[in-house]
Design an enzyme around this catalytic site. Structure first.
Site, PDB file in Angstrom:
ATOM      1  N   GLU A  50      -2.652   9.559   0.272  1.00 19.22           N
ATOM      2  CA  GLU A  50      -2.494   8.446  -0.659  1.00 19.22           C
ATOM      3  C   GLU A  50      -3.568   7.418  -0.328  1.00 19.22           C
ATOM      4  O   GLU A  50      -3.673   6.932   0.798  1.00 19.22           O
ATOM      5  CB  GLU A  50      -1.098   7.818  -0.523  1.00 19.22           C
ATOM      6  N   ASP A  61       4.010  -5.034  -1.821  1.00 17.81           N
ATOM      7  CA  ASP A  61       3.580  -4.837  -0.440  1.00 17.81           C
ATOM      8  C   ASP A  61       3.941  -5.993   0.472  1.00 17.81           C
ATOM      9  O   ASP A  61       3.839  -7.156   0.110  1.00 17.81           O
ATOM     10  CB  ASP A  61       2.065  -4.613  -0.396  1.00 17.81           C
TER      11      ASP A  61
END
Lengths: 264, 395
Positions: A50, A61
């Site tokens: 990824e 995040d």
């Protein structure tokens, strides 16, 4: 007709016959060359890589990935640089690109996904594009032969799980915790029940991420899911390393440890 | 769903999957309570006895003479609301919704601190815990509001990421919400964010427009020629505009932060941005060619935001509202003129609307009376405006 990204991803799960290791590398952190090198060092241990495109306002995040993304942006990293890294990785395991939606909008979905396909990208993950907003991007992704990887969360109800399952291709990224990246997950009955519930609605492989740090946690997830994503912990180890050589060593060693934990 | 999720192509819910359930829950609660007699009566009593509504309509005769607005300059006095700005209208409405949804904890973002103070106030009133995210830069320039929030029992959480302003505080509040969504209601302070927030905030603020339309008719026997309001995220503007959207003869003008002027940094998303996604909705946005969100700049913390509410983007595109901007310097001089000629110290945000009225007086006067949303008072700005204008407390 060439194999689509979705087909390639689904074949990767079938061929492995064990839970997959999906490490995350932030493109451009700590710099472009280092992030390419880290991805290459992880490749022998990884089943899917990824690759993150840094964004100024990453809502999903936590502090670790935020700071890495900001450092990448401060170093001048652009989306195309990250797609170029994906191109350099095309002979290794399949690459899925993690990008926030505004990056896709800025370039135009068709162009962004077309470029991603040219670079050999198998899938894209857009964490701020929920299933019911994704029609245009999904169409562009299918045309380009890139899988649009959906996310599901502990708060996703059965109806939405079914909607996600109906559109899903490649795999579905199951968020282990109600929260942002970089927290701490625990393998408990709640998470087992979440995976089981997702399985009832989603026909493609399930990869679990958010808050996974250790080989033990990875192997516990491997008992119930089809793969595990580790992101913040890798970035933390890169950040803690005293010099680039030590960071390279830390990345390789960590990757080997997780891969070992996922072997039957 | 009967709640507006989009305004033309703008709006939507571009947020992590984790909070979609909470947005559905909020949408359902809002649909259920927006016409519920008990809810409306509880909110109505608070708005009249606690906030001080209806706020007066005031004719600013000295400024109207000085600026040559010969058909009249009227202020809708949101600065007289409890806590000092229109923000309390929305904070109270949402806190009452949160309580009905069984939430135990309130979070908010704030720029100038007015929404933070309003949310801290409303949370204290109903006895819910409150955390307010505020950029470190804004904590310094809006010090008084930081102290007020803390006195009201709220926790003010400093945000260091980005430029330490409203954008960064909003991102951090959303991350908190993603993590604590089961127990927590996020009170967004402007008409921004994922659906249904822009619609909910606009509806709670529409009382400004409803009242002022009736008051103008009562005072002058006619509608205003032009309605002017400042626009950061755009909550006071959409609140007053909603009273006049169906009156095509009334010109609507939104004033964005022109910052340092044409060559410098600014906060004029509608004038110089292009559509993109920030904080969950698709709307005009200041960004670079790659889609990285740009840092806005304004002397006023409340307008220092690179995005704007999605309904404003739609109203811009269809031409119903004209969006202009006023620079930091123009706003500061209007701030001083309003203080000295009317005895009203306006918020720096509001001063942008006043600056436009002054600077565009020649074109506005022909269209009839001018109505300005005096969205807030400037007590919070005395340190910063004083420093900029060379006014201090030395003996």
């Amino acid at each position: 007709m060439p194999e689509s990204g979705a087909e390639r991803l689904e074949r990767t799960f079938r061929d492995a016959g064990r839970p997959l290791f999906v490490p995350y590398v932030m493109g451009g952190y700590p710099d472009i060359d280092a992030s390419r090198r880290h991805a290459q060092l992880l490749a022998p241990h990884a089943d899917i890589i990824e690759l993150g495109i840094p964004f100024s306002d990453p809502l999903a995040d936590g502090p670790t990935i935020q700071a890495a993304g900001q450092a990448a942006l401060d170093g001048g990293t652009r989306p195309m640089d990250v797609l170029d890294i994906a191109g350099d990785l095309r002979d290794g395991p399949p690459v899925v690109v993690m990008t926030y939606f505004n990056t896709v909008i800025a370039q135009g979905a068709d162009e962004f996904l077309g470029t991603a396909a040219e670079k050999g990208v198998a899938g894209v993950i857009v964490p701020d594009l929920p299933v019911d907003e994704a029609d245009d991007v999904r169409r562009a992704a299918r045309e380009a032969g890139v899988a649009l990887i959906a996310l599901a969360a502990p708060t996703t109800d059965d109806d939405r799980m079914a909607a996600i399952g109906e559109q899903a291709e490649g795999f579905v990224y199951l968020v282990a915790v109600t929260g942002v990246t970089g927290g701490e997950m625990t393998m408990d009955d709640r998470l087992r029940a979440l995976v089981a519930r997702a399985r009832r609605h989603i026909p493609v492989p399930l990869v679990v991420g958010f808050g996974v740090r250790t080989p033990d946690q990875a192997s516990q997830i491997g008992e119930v899911a089809d793969g595990v994503v580790i992101a913040s912990e890798i970035i933390r180890r890169i950040g803690d390393a005293p010099d680039p050589g030590a960071a390279d060593a830390a990345v390789g060693e960590f990757g080997a440890g997780i891969a070992e934990a996922l072997r039957p | 769903m009967s709640v507006n999720m989009r305004f033309g192509p703008y709006g939507g819910r571009y947020v992590p999957e984790t909070v979609i359930g909470a947005l559905d829950e909020l949408t359902e609660a809002y649909e259920r309570y927006k016409d519920d007699p008990d809810f409306l009566s509880e909110l109505g009593v608070l708005l009249s006895h606690y906030v001080g509504r209806p706020t007066p309509l005031y004719r600013a005769r000295r400024l109207e003479q000085a600026w040559g607005i010969d058909k009249g300059l009227w202020f809708k006095r949101e600065d007289l609301c409890h806590t000092g700005a229109h923000k309390i209208n929305n904070a109270l409405g949402q806190v009452l919704l949160a309580r009905r949804m069984g939430k135990q904890r309130i979070i908010a973002e704030t720029g100038a601190g007015q929404h933070g103070v309003a949310t801290a106030t409303a949370s204290a009133l109903v006895g819910l815990g409150c955390r307010v995210y505020m950029g470190r830069t804004d904590m310094q320039r809006q010090r008084l509001n930081v102290i007020r929030m803390r006195m009201l029992g709220a926790e003010v959480f400093p945000v260091d990421s980005g430029s330490g302003t409203l954008k960064d505080a909003t991102s951090e509040a959303i991350r908190d919400w993603v993590t604590n969504v089961d127990t927590t209601h996020y009170i967004i302070g402007s008409a921004v964010g994922p659906a249904p927030y822009p619609e909910i905030v606009a509806e709670f603020q529409s009382i400004i427009g409803i009242e002022s339309r009736a008051q103008m008719l009562e005072e002058t026997g006619a509608l205003p020629g032009t309605v002017v309001a400042c626009v950061g995220g755009g909550s006071n503007a959409i609140g007053i505009f909603r009273g006049f959207l169906d009156d095509p003869e009334v010109a609507l003008v939104g004033v964005e932060a022109g910052g340092e002027g044409p060559a410098g940094r600014h906060g004029a998303s509608l004038a110089q941005g292009r559509p993109g996604v920030l904080h969950g909705s698709y709307s005009y946005l200041l960004q670079d060619p790659d889609g990285q969100v740009a840092e806005a700049h304004s002397v006023s913390a409340g307008l220092d935001y690179p995005g704007v509410g999605p309904e404003h983007s739609h109203l811009r595109d269809i031409g119903r509202v004209r969006y202009v901007n006023a620079t930091d310097d123009a706003a500061l001089s209007a701030f001083l003129e309003c203080s000295r000629m009317e005895g009203l110290i306006p918020a720096l945000e509001t001063s942008h609307a006043l600056a436009h009225v002054r600077d565009a007086a020649a074109e506005l006067r022909g269209a009839g009376p001018v109505l300005v949303c005096l969205s807030g008072r400037g007590d919070k700005d005395v340190d910063q405006a004083g420093a900029a204008l060379g006014i201090d407390a030395s003996a």
